[in-house]
Design a protein around this motif. Structure first.
Motif, PDB file in Angstrom:
ATOM      1  N   LEU A  82     -35.911  45.053  45.708  1.00 14.26           N
ATOM      2  CA  LEU A  82     -36.667  45.774  46.741  1.00 14.26           C
ATOM      3  C   LEU A  82     -36.615  47.281  46.503  1.00 14.26           C
ATOM      4  O   LEU A  82     -37.636  47.976  46.641  1.00 14.26           O
ATOM      5  CB  LEU A  82     -36.123  45.427  48.125  1.00 14.26           C
ATOM      6  CG  LEU A  82     -36.882  45.985  49.311  1.00 14.26           C
ATOM      7  CD1 LEU A  82     -38.277  45.392  49.355  1.00 14.26           C
ATOM      8  CD2 LEU A  82     -36.133  45.681  50.592  1.00 14.26           C
ATOM      9  N   MET A  83     -35.456  47.797  46.132  1.00 20.08           N
ATOM     10  CA  MET A  83     -35.337  49.232  45.848  1.00 20.08           C
ATOM     11  C   MET A  83     -36.147  49.618  44.607  1.00 20.08           C
ATOM     12  O   MET A  83     -36.739  50.697  44.548  1.00 20.08           O
ATOM     13  CB  MET A  83     -33.868  49.626  45.666  1.00 20.08           C
ATOM     14  CG  MET A  83     -33.045  49.564  46.934  1.00 20.08           C
ATOM     15  SD  MET A  83     -33.624  50.718  48.186  1.00 20.08           S
ATOM     16  CE  MET A  83     -34.365  49.614  49.360  1.00 20.08           C
ATOM     17  N   MET A  84     -36.182  48.729  43.608  1.00 18.26           N
ATOM     18  CA  MET A  84     -37.003  48.994  42.419  1.00 18.26           C
ATOM     19  C   MET A  84     -38.484  49.045  42.798  1.00 18.26           C
ATOM     20  O   MET A  84     -39.229  49.915  42.326  1.00 18.26           O
ATOM     21  CB  MET A  84     -36.773  47.916  41.357  1.00 18.26           C
ATOM     22  CG  MET A  84     -35.432  47.995  40.678  1.00 18.26           C
ATOM     23  SD  MET A  84     -35.106  46.587  39.599  1.00 18.26           S
ATOM     24  CE  MET A  84     -36.446  46.678  38.457  1.00 18.26           C
ATOM     25  N   ALA A  85     -38.912  48.145  43.656  1.00 20.64           N
ATOM     26  CA  ALA A  85     -40.309  48.132  44.094  1.00 20.64           C
ATOM     27  C   ALA A  85     -40.625  49.372  44.921  1.00 20.64           C
ATOM     28  O   ALA A  85     -41.709  49.964  44.781  1.00 20.64           O
ATOM     29  CB  ALA A  85     -40.593  46.865  44.889  1.00 20.64           C
ATOM     30  N   ALA A  86     -39.696  49.786  45.779  1.00 24.74           N
ATOM     31  CA  ALA A  86     -39.914  50.996  46.577  1.00 24.74           C
ATOM     32  C   ALA A  86     -40.007  52.223  45.674  1.00 24.74           C
ATOM     33  O   ALA A  86     -40.854  53.105  45.891  1.00 24.74           O
ATOM     34  CB  ALA A  86     -38.785  51.154  47.597  1.00 24.74           C
ATOM     35  N   LEU A 116     -49.099  50.696  44.270  1.00 25.20           N
ATOM     36  CA  LEU A 116     -48.661  49.607  45.130  1.00 25.20           C
ATOM     37  C   LEU A 116     -48.743  48.266  44.398  1.00 25.20           C
ATOM     38  O   LEU A 116     -47.910  47.387  44.610  1.00 25.20           O
ATOM     39  CB  LEU A 116     -49.498  49.555  46.404  1.00 25.20           C
ATOM     40  CG  LEU A 116     -49.238  50.668  47.408  1.00 25.20           C
ATOM     41  CD1 LEU A 116     -50.187  50.536  48.589  1.00 25.20           C
ATOM     42  CD2 LEU A 116     -47.801  50.651  47.880  1.00 25.20           C
ATOM     43  N   PHE A 117     -49.746  48.130  43.539  1.00 20.63           N
ATOM     44  CA  PHE A 117     -49.839  46.908  42.745  1.00 20.63           C
ATOM     45  C   PHE A 117     -48.636  46.775  41.818  1.00 20.63           C
ATOM     46  O   PHE A 117     -48.074  45.695  41.664  1.00 20.63           O
ATOM     47  CB  PHE A 117     -51.141  46.887  41.925  1.00 20.63           C
ATOM     48  CG  PHE A 117     -51.275  45.667  41.072  1.00 20.63           C
ATOM     49  CD1 PHE A 117     -51.515  44.430  41.650  1.00 20.63           C
ATOM     50  CD2 PHE A 117     -51.140  45.745  39.702  1.00 20.63           C
ATOM     51  CE1 PHE A 117     -51.622  43.290  40.867  1.00 20.63           C
ATOM     52  CE2 PHE A 117     -51.252  44.620  38.912  1.00 20.63           C
ATOM     53  CZ  PHE A 117     -51.498  43.389  39.495  1.00 20.63           C
ATOM     54  N   THR A 162     -43.537  44.269  40.446  1.00 22.93           N
ATOM     55  CA  THR A 162     -42.091  44.454  40.252  1.00 22.93           C
ATOM     56  C   THR A 162     -41.305  43.565  41.207  1.00 22.93           C
ATOM     57  O   THR A 162     -40.342  42.894  40.801  1.00 22.93           O
ATOM     58  CB  THR A 162     -41.709  45.926  40.461  1.00 22.93           C
ATOM     59  OG1 THR A 162     -42.395  46.718  39.507  1.00 22.93           O
ATOM     60  CG2 THR A 162     -40.211  46.143  40.328  1.00 22.93           C
ATOM     61  N   LEU A 163     -41.712  43.555  42.451  1.00 22.73           N
ATOM     62  CA  LEU A 163     -41.007  42.737  43.447  1.00 22.73           C
ATOM     63  C   LEU A 163     -41.101  41.248  43.108  1.00 22.73           C
ATOM     64  O   LEU A 163     -40.105  40.515  43.217  1.00 22.73           O
ATOM     65  CB  LEU A 163     -41.571  42.999  44.838  1.00 22.73           C
ATOM     66  CG  LEU A 163     -40.853  42.311  45.988  1.00 22.73           C
ATOM     67  CD1 LEU A 163     -39.415  42.805  46.094  1.00 22.73           C
ATOM     68  CD2 LEU A 163     -41.591  42.547  47.285  1.00 22.73           C
TER      69      LEU A 163
END
Length: 88
Positions: free
Chosen positions: A13-17, A27-28, A33-34
């Motif tokens: 989640l932190m990697m996606a953020a 955002l894609f 990543t998520l």
């Protein structure tokens, strides 16, 4: 088991953020990543680690189905046993 899954989910989640908030990120890219670092590996891990529990539950259900009304286990197959004769 769940502690590792929660920690891995937090990291993903932190990697996606970080991907979403980065000036070059999208955002894609955050969604991909998520999914690829979080949801798919965690789903596979939880499925594999849950196999022994599913096996135990299946065996317990089969044992419960084999029990008769009196609570006694159903007789096992008569393989290897001599047939019983009936006297007239």
């Amino acid at each position: 088991m769940y502690l590792v899954a929660i920690a891995w989910g937090y990291v993903a989640l932190m990697m996606a953020a970080a991907e979403a908030l980065s000036p070059q990120g999208t955002l894609f890219g955050a969604f991909v990543t998520l999914m690829l670092y979080g949801v798919l590996p965690l789903g596979l891990l939880m499925y594999i680690l849950g196999t022994p529990g599913r096996k135990r539950r299946r065996q317990a259900d089969e044992l419960a189905a084999q029990r008769d009304a009196g609570g006694h286990p159903a007789p096992r197959s008569a393989e290897g046993l001599a047939a019983e004769r009936e006297e007239a």
